[in-house]
Design a protein around this motif. Structure first.
Motif, PDB file in Angstrom:
ATOM      1  N   LYS A   9       0.815  -1.224   0.000  1.00 21.66           N
ATOM      2  CA  LYS A   9       0.000   0.000   0.000  1.00 21.66           C
ATOM      3  C   LYS A   9       0.848   1.273   0.000  1.00 21.66           C
ATOM      4  N   MET A  10       2.141   1.162   0.343  1.00 23.44           N
ATOM      5  CA  MET A  10       3.022   2.325   0.398  1.00 23.44           C
ATOM      6  C   MET A  10       3.682   2.639  -0.934  1.00 23.44           C
ATOM      7  N   VAL A  11       3.505   1.770  -1.921  1.00 19.46           N
ATOM      8  CA  VAL A  11       4.232   1.886  -3.189  1.00 19.46           C
ATOM      9  C   VAL A  11       3.359   2.532  -4.261  1.00 19.46           C
ATOM     10  N   HIS A  12       3.945   3.479  -4.982  1.00 21.22           N
ATOM     11  CA  HIS A  12       3.269   4.138  -6.102  1.00 21.22           C
ATOM     12  C   HIS A  12       4.131   4.002  -7.344  1.00 21.22           C
ATOM     13  N   LYS A  13       3.568   3.437  -8.392  1.00 18.86           N
ATOM     14  CA  LYS A  13       4.303   3.316  -9.653  1.00 18.86           C
ATOM     15  C   LYS A  13       4.459   4.688 -10.285  1.00 18.86           C
ATOM     16  N   MET A  14       5.660   4.972 -10.763  1.00 16.00           N
ATOM     17  CA  MET A  14       5.934   6.260 -11.380  1.00 16.00           C
ATOM     18  C   MET A  14       5.417   6.296 -12.808  1.00 16.00           C
ATOM     19  N   PRO A  15       4.867   7.426 -13.244  1.00 21.99           N
ATOM     20  CA  PRO A  15       4.420   7.543 -14.628  1.00 21.99           C
ATOM     21  C   PRO A  15       5.592   7.493 -15.601  1.00 21.99           C
ATOM     22  N   GLU A  16       5.315   7.100 -16.799  1.00 27.76           N
ATOM     23  CA  GLU A  16       6.347   7.010 -17.828  1.00 27.76           C
ATOM     24  C   GLU A  16       6.971   8.382 -18.055  1.00 27.76           C
ATOM     25  N   GLY A  17       8.295   8.404 -18.136  1.00 25.48           N
ATOM     26  CA  GLY A  17       9.002   9.651 -18.399  1.00 25.48           C
ATOM     27  C   GLY A  17       9.518  10.354 -17.169  1.00 25.48           C
TER      28      GLY A  17
END
Length: 351
Positions: free
Chosen positions: A138-146
């Protein structure tokens, strides 16, 4: 693996510790970049503040010495059973709040004001000043491309700034003042621009930081050693700003921030304090002003990263130094204590 652990004030050691072993519901991350935060500096200079030393933290169950670092980005290298939101190879940032999930605030979804609030990298759990760390899914956020890993290391402090502005009463077209333009203060300026503030005044002693504030969009910068900041702000705004943000943690500045606002104005306290601060309550009462504190952030990381894709909170303008993990004390903490011209120092955990 190598990691930087806090033992006591002025005692952080880079040493070898066990690499975390993946567990169900957890995500193991190869750390790329970690920022040194003002909170980290407080812990180094005068801690403990958030670091548990007498008994284990309620959520992390850890006690000093603890691995520091809570502003970081990295790559997913292992996932535990039941993890579905990220996969191996994903670039991620970590929202490092440790919350109990049981108290009244948590039950209302306001996990950043948890009764047992802690931070991964301040209150245990294994922080970002290490080669690898492991956190709850729940603490992890995928970074957007770029978005670069360097930019990812700024998501956490930018979230503090954006939360501060969102929690204020500021509306598009309002006037604001930011007292203190260290990393968070500069990010508050960026957040105020995104929120549509018509005028943004910075109050800052450092010439280097003042220049950076102007570069990031401040309307003007006032040096409180050269002139009365409160009087000047009232002159520039014809009566005071709508909202002032206190981002120094210096006791005398809090009263100045309050006094800089117009009637029914608001002061947002963003700083973490090492000591008490005296204020004159009548300055609040007689103008029906409001003073509000904020801590960290909640439900805001995706919005921060979206703003970053639009050019806000730019790493190329905010990062002033990049160092290896072995240099974190001498070229990181000590440099920040001695050289006030630095904005953000990033630590490369893999160097």
């Amino acid at each position: 693996m190598k990691a930087a652990r806090w033992y006591k004030a002025k005692d952080i050691r880079v040493e070898n510790i066990e690499e975390p072993v993946i567990a169900p519901g957890k995500v193991k991350i190869k750390v790329h970049w970690t920022g040194i935060c003002g909170s980290d500096l407080h812990e180094y200079a005068a801690g403990p503040i958030f670091i548990p030393v007498e008994q284990p933290h309620y959520v992390s169950k850890d006690i000093a010495p603890i691995v520091m670092g809570h502003e970081f980005s990295g790559e997913v290298v292992e996932i535990g059973d039941s993890v579905t939101s990220v996969k191996i190879g994903d670039p991620v940032v970590v929202e490092p709040i440790l919350a109990c999930g049981e108290c009244a605030a948590c039950k209302k979804g306001k996990y950043n004001i948890c009764k047992h609030l802690g931070f991964h990298g301040l209150s245990g759990g294994g922080g970002g000043f290490s080669e690898y760390t492991m956190v709850d899914e729940k603490m992890v956020h995928k970074m957007p491309e770029g978005l670069s890993y360097e930019q990812g290391a700024l998501v956490e402090p930018a979230a503090v700034a954006l939360h501060a502005v969102r929690q204020s009463k500021l509306k598009a077209g309002d006037k604001a003042a930011v007292f203190g333009t260290g990393p968070i203060g500069l990010l508050v300026i960026e957040a105020l621009r995104a929120a549509g503030a018509s005028e943004i005044y910075a109050v800052e002693l450092s010439a280097e930081r003042a220049a950076k504030a102007l570069e990031l969009g401040a309307t003007a910068v006032i040096n409180p050693k050269e002139e009365d900041a409160v009087a000047r702000l009232h002159e520039l705004t014809n009566g005071g700003v709508d909202v002032a943000f206190e981002v120094t943690g210096v006791p005398v500045v809090l009263q100045q921030a309050i006094d800089s606002t117009t009637f029914e104005g608001e002061t947002i306290i963003v700083s973490i304090w090492e000591s008490t601060a005296a204020i004159q309550p009548n300055n609040i009462v007689l103008s029906e002003r409001t003073v509000k504190g904020i801590i960290a952030y909640r439900d805001i990381f995706p919005a921060v990263m979206e703003l970053m894709t639009q050019g806000y909170f730019p790493a190329d303008k905010l990062v002033t130094k990049r160092i290896a993990l072995d240099e974190v004390v001498t070229e990181g903490f000590e440099a920040l204590m001695k050289e006030r011209n630095h904005i953000k120092i990033l630590v490369n955990s893999q160097a």
